[in-house]
Design an enzyme around this catalytic site. Structure first.
Site, mmCIF file in Angstrom:
data_model
loop_
_atom_site.group_PDB
_atom_site.id
_atom_site.type_symbol
_atom_site.label_atom_id
_atom_site.label_comp_id
_atom_site.label_asym_id
_atom_site.label_seq_id
_atom_site.Cartn_x
_atom_site.Cartn_y
_atom_site.Cartn_z
ATOM 1 N N TYR A 1 -1.120 8.636 -2.649
ATOM 2 C CA TYR A 1 -0.940 8.413 -4.181
ATOM 3 C C TYR A 1 -2.137 8.949 -4.686
ATOM 4 C CZ TYR A 1 2.713 4.806 -4.140
ATOM 5 O OH TYR A 1 3.910 4.011 -3.890
ATOM 6 N N GLY A 2 -3.240 9.035 -3.959
ATOM 7 C CA GLY A 2 -4.541 9.147 -4.352
ATOM 8 C C GLY A 2 -4.557 10.608 -5.169
ATOM 9 N N CYS B 1 -4.304 -1.397 -2.204
ATOM 10 C CA CYS B 1 -4.527 -0.105 -2.312
ATOM 11 C C CYS B 1 -5.561 0.155 -3.673
ATOM 12 C CB CYS B 1 -3.503 0.431 -2.523
ATOM 13 S SG CYS B 1 -3.270 2.137 -3.228
ATOM 14 N N ASN B 2 -6.644 0.608 -3.441
ATOM 15 C CA ASN B 2 -7.444 1.008 -4.654
ATOM 16 C C ASN B 2 -6.721 1.786 -5.622
ATOM 17 O OD1 ASN B 2 -10.393 0.030 -3.498
ATOM 18 N ND2 ASN B 2 -9.181 0.526 -1.838
ATOM 19 N N THR B 3 -6.271 2.674 -5.042
ATOM 20 C CA THR B 3 -5.463 3.632 -6.161
ATOM 21 C C THR B 3 -4.539 2.964 -7.154
ATOM 22 O OG1 THR B 3 -5.782 5.468 -4.418
ATOM 23 C CG2 THR B 3 -4.405 6.091 -6.274
ATOM 24 N N GLU C 1 -2.484 9.248 7.455
ATOM 25 C CA GLU C 1 -1.217 9.416 7.556
ATOM 26 C C GLU C 1 -0.387 10.225 8.653
ATOM 27 O OE1 GLU C 1 1.267 7.317 5.321
ATOM 28 O OE2 GLU C 1 -0.578 6.395 5.395
ATOM 29 N N CYS D 1 -11.166 2.829 -0.372
ATOM 30 C CA CYS D 1 -9.771 3.197 -0.014
ATOM 31 C C CYS D 1 -9.313 2.351 1.224
ATOM 32 C CB CYS D 1 -9.481 4.720 0.260
ATOM 33 S SG CYS D 1 -7.956 5.013 0.831
ATOM 34 N N THR D 2 -8.286 1.959 1.337
ATOM 35 C CA THR D 2 -7.738 0.836 2.497
ATOM 36 C C THR D 2 -7.656 1.548 3.757
ATOM 37 O OG1 THR D 2 -5.486 0.521 1.308
ATOM 38 C CG2 THR D 2 -7.173 -1.009 0.887
ATOM 39 N N HIS D 3 -7.207 2.816 3.558
ATOM 40 C CA HIS D 3 -7.173 3.897 4.528
ATOM 41 C C HIS D 3 -8.314 4.018 5.546
ATOM 42 C CE1 HIS D 3 -3.109 4.712 2.905
ATOM 43 N NE2 HIS D 3 -2.814 5.600 3.952
ATOM 44 N N ASP E 1 0.862 -1.398 0.021
ATOM 45 C CA ASP E 1 0.100 -0.010 -0.038
ATOM 46 C C ASP E 1 0.805 1.277 -0.010
ATOM 47 O OD1 ASP E 1 -2.479 1.681 0.257
ATOM 48 O OD2 ASP E 1 -1.939 1.908 2.261
ATOM 49 N N SER E 2 0.262 2.384 -0.271
ATOM 50 C CA SER E 2 0.982 3.544 -0.401
ATOM 51 C C SER E 2 1.361 4.004 1.167
ATOM 52 C CB SER E 2 0.138 4.650 -0.803
ATOM 53 O OG SER E 2 -0.987 4.806 -0.165
#
Ligand code: DGL
Length: 279
Positions: free
Chosen positions: A48-49, A79-81, A164, A198-200, A16-17
Site C-alpha cells: 500500500y505504501g 499497518c502504519n500506512t 512480501e 512499518c509493521t513489515h 494489514d496490507s
C-alpha cells in the site's frame, strides 16, 4: 444506506496490507491470549505504501467493513500506512454511518506515546513506507505530545516488497537496508532512537540490526500496540464484553492460500491455515 452488521460479540480484527501485521498480531496474542482474532491481509493488493491517499483509504475501508461483517466490533489497523492515510477518515466519516458503537484503532499513536521516555538526545528517526513519510503523521503526532523532539524520516519504498516476496533474508535486501539507514542517519547525526514505522520491518530485523550503529535504539511496535490495546480494553469494559474469548485465531487473505500459508507460517513460526476472501 445503513448496513446490518452482526450484533453478537465477535473476534478482534487485525488488518494489514499483507504479512506485516503478523508482527503486531503475535505480540497482541502474547499479551492477550484469551481473546479471539481474525487476521486479514490484503496481500493481493500489497504494498500500500506507494499508493495514493484515496486508494489506501478505499482499500482500508473495504477491509474494515468486511471485518465488521465477519462479527468484529473492534478492528486494529496493524499497518502504519493505513493508520496514516485512512484511520482518521474512517473514524470521522464512516463509523457513524456503519455503526457508531464499533471502533477502529491504529498503530501510530501508541508508538509515539512511548517515544518521549526512550530518546535521550530528543532526536528521533523514522523508517517507514513512502506513504507514511509523506503523510507527515509521525512528526505531527510526536509534536502534539513532545514538541521538543526533532523527527527525521526516511522512506524505504522497497522494504515491504522484500518481505512480501520472501526476500527478507536474501542478499539483495542488504543493499537497500544499509542505504536507507545511512540516508536517515545523515539527515540528523544526533538521532539516538529509530522507529520502525512499518509493521513489515520487524521481519527484516536481523539485517536492520546489522546495519544500525551501536548506541541507537531501534523501536518496534508490536509490544507497544499490544500494551495499548490491553489498556484500552481495561478502560472500555463495554467493548471488552463485545470481544469473544476462546483463544482462537483465524486468517484471511486476498491472495492465494498456498502463498500466504507458506510465508505466514515462516513469519509466525507455527503452521496456520488460511482462507481466501474477496474485498
Ligand atoms: N505494514 C504496512 C505499514 O505498516 C506496510 C504498508 C505497505 O503495504 O506498503 O505501513
Amino acid at each position: 444506506m445503513k448496513q446490518t452488521l452482526p450484533s453478537a460479540a465477535g473476534p478482534i480484527g487485525i488488518f494489514d496490507s499483507g504479512y506485516g501485521g503478523l508482527t503486531i498480531l503475535s505480540k497482541i496474542r502474547e499479551a492477550l491470549p484469551q481473546y479471539d482474532y481474525i487476521y486479514l491481509g490484503d496481500n493481493a493488493r500489497a504494498p500500500y505504501g506507494t499508493r495514493s491517499f484515496e486508494i489506501v483509504y478505499e482499500f482500508t475501508l473495504q477491509a474494515v467493513t468486511k471485518l465488521f461483517e465477519m462479527g468484529c466490533h473492534l478492528v486494529i489497523l496493524a499497518c502504519n500506512t493505513a493508520s496514516a492515510k485512512a484511520l482518521r477518515n474512517i473514524q470521522m466519516n464512516d463509523l457513524p454511518r456503519l455503526d457508531p458503537m464499533r471502533r477502529v484503532l491504529g498503530v501510530i499513536r501508541p508508538t509515539v506515546e512511548c517515544i518521549g521516555s526512550i530518546t535521550q538526545s530528543r532526536h528521533v528517526g523514522v523508517l517507514a513506507t513512502a506513504g507514511t513519510i509523506k503523510s507527515e503523521s509521525y512528526p505531527l503526532e510526536v509534536h502534539k505530545l513532545f514538541p521538543d523532539i526533532k523527527v527525521s524520516g526516511e522512506a524505504c519504498p522497497l522494504w515491504v516488497s522484500l518481505v512480501e516476496n520472501n526476500e527478507a533474508q536474501g542478499e539483495g535486501s542488504d543493499y537497500f537496508i544499509r542505504k536507507n539507514i545511512n540516508n536517515l542517519l545523515i539527515k540528523d547525526t544526533e538521532i539516538d532512537t529509530v522507529i520502525l514505522g512499518c509493521t513489515h520491518f520487524p521481519l527484516l530485523l536481523p539485517k536492520i540490526q546489522q546495519y544500525m550503529p551501536d548506541g541507537i535504539t531501534t523501536v518496534t511496535q508490536g509490544e507497544l500496540v499490544a500494551d495499548s490495546l490491553k489498556d484500552y480494553l481495561h478502560r472500555h469494559p463495554e467493548m471488552d464484553r463485545k470481544c469473544t474469548k476462546g483463544g482462537r485465531c483465524v486468517y484471511r487473505t486476498t491472495e492465494s492460500e498456498e502463498k500466504f500459508t507458506e510465508s505466514a507460517s515462516t513469519f509466525l513460526n507455527e503452521s496456520i491455515r488460511v482462507e481466501r476472501i474477496e474485498l
